[in-house]
Scaffold this motif. Sequence first.
Motif, mmCIF file in Angstrom:
data_model
loop_
_atom_site.group_PDB
_atom_site.id
_atom_site.type_symbol
_atom_site.label_atom_id
_atom_site.label_comp_id
_atom_site.label_asym_id
_atom_site.label_seq_id
_atom_site.Cartn_x
_atom_site.Cartn_y
_atom_site.Cartn_z
ATOM 1 N N GLU A 192 -5.862 1.429 -1.478
ATOM 2 C CA GLU A 192 -4.920 0.376 -1.890
ATOM 3 C C GLU A 192 -5.610 -0.979 -2.011
ATOM 4 O O GLU A 192 -5.286 -1.777 -2.908
ATOM 5 N N ALA A 200 3.209 2.752 -8.970
ATOM 6 C CA ALA A 200 1.783 2.580 -9.268
ATOM 7 C C ALA A 200 0.979 3.765 -8.734
ATOM 8 O O ALA A 200 0.040 4.248 -9.376
ATOM 9 N N THR A 257 4.374 5.348 -4.685
ATOM 10 C CA THR A 257 5.022 4.248 -5.400
ATOM 11 C C THR A 257 4.865 4.530 -6.886
ATOM 12 O O THR A 257 4.176 5.471 -7.307
ATOM 13 N N GLY A 290 -5.602 -2.775 -5.499
ATOM 14 C CA GLY A 290 -4.829 -4.020 -5.421
ATOM 15 C C GLY A 290 -3.332 -3.847 -5.373
ATOM 16 O O GLY A 290 -2.601 -4.844 -5.421
ATOM 17 N N VAL A 291 -2.836 -2.612 -5.255
ATOM 18 C CA VAL A 291 -1.395 -2.360 -5.188
ATOM 19 C C VAL A 291 -1.129 -1.234 -4.201
ATOM 20 O O VAL A 291 -1.997 -0.376 -3.988
#
Length: 314
Positions: free
Chosen positions: A47, A67, A65, A51-52
């Motif tokens: 993560e 993403a 999620t 970056g998410v």
Amino acid sequence: MPLSPRVPDLTALDLLLSVIELGSLGRAAHAHGISQPSASSRIRYLEKLVGVPVLERSTLGSRPTAAGALIAEWARSVVDAAARLDAGIETLRAQRDSQLSVAASQTVAEYLFPKWLMALRIRLPGTAIALEAGNSAEVVRAVREGRATIGFVEVPEPPEELDGEVVARDHLVVVVARTHHWATRASIGPDELAETPLICREPSSGTRIAFEQAMIRRRPGWRPEVLLELSSTTAIKSAVAEGIGPAVLSSLAVRTELAEGVLISPALTDLDLSRPLRAIWPHGSRPVGPARDLLTVARATPVADTTIADVGPA
């Protein structure tokens, strides 16, 4: 093209796919043989790279999620490709491990390799082993040209452009017929040996090279007076037994003839005729697979009869 540092490693992507498939970080960790804290650490690192967030965690388990689902979709083809790469590499390793080409000098091939082969068969029953026997120069050439994965020679110094290590030590002895005038001698000296015509192997033989180098250290500039030159140790032993002349051979090669009294070996004083038996392989690499196993066997197999230093007349 270098990959971006944002691209996660394969183990993290594979773990993400397992979490999504199994619905639980704990179950995924178990499937990968790691602890749950280690699995959590890998997901957090993933993560951080992308970056998410990629997972939503709850008491009921873990789910991706939006993403995370997208990254998983992209990752699946990458992980599948890595699995195919791994399978291909394993196939190549299996092909490598199914066969072994060995080159060995005549002394090693006749008197040591059979013992090594028996031990190697226990370790690698499914490996096909091909042996090319020749003199030391021919063995060096076979390894350099790639016909042999590993070779064994009797030369005092390591051959140029090859790596290797000493696996045992051998000892050369003077042998004569029972009717030779040396047969009743307790010992002979190097000066008398130097002035005596000898039955010899060919110049590229490891036995001859080791003997000549030992004599030259004693008497610089010395060259043997060759009575008869033969390329076979067996032929030399026969010629010696017939009374044609003396020879200098490996103690391994004449062990049976000395025990039976067919040949006599007067002690040789003031001359060190010990020599290394050396494994060799291509420069810059170490033996792997069956070659590594053979090297291990060669180091471990007792060769006590290679250190005979005081074989006297019967």
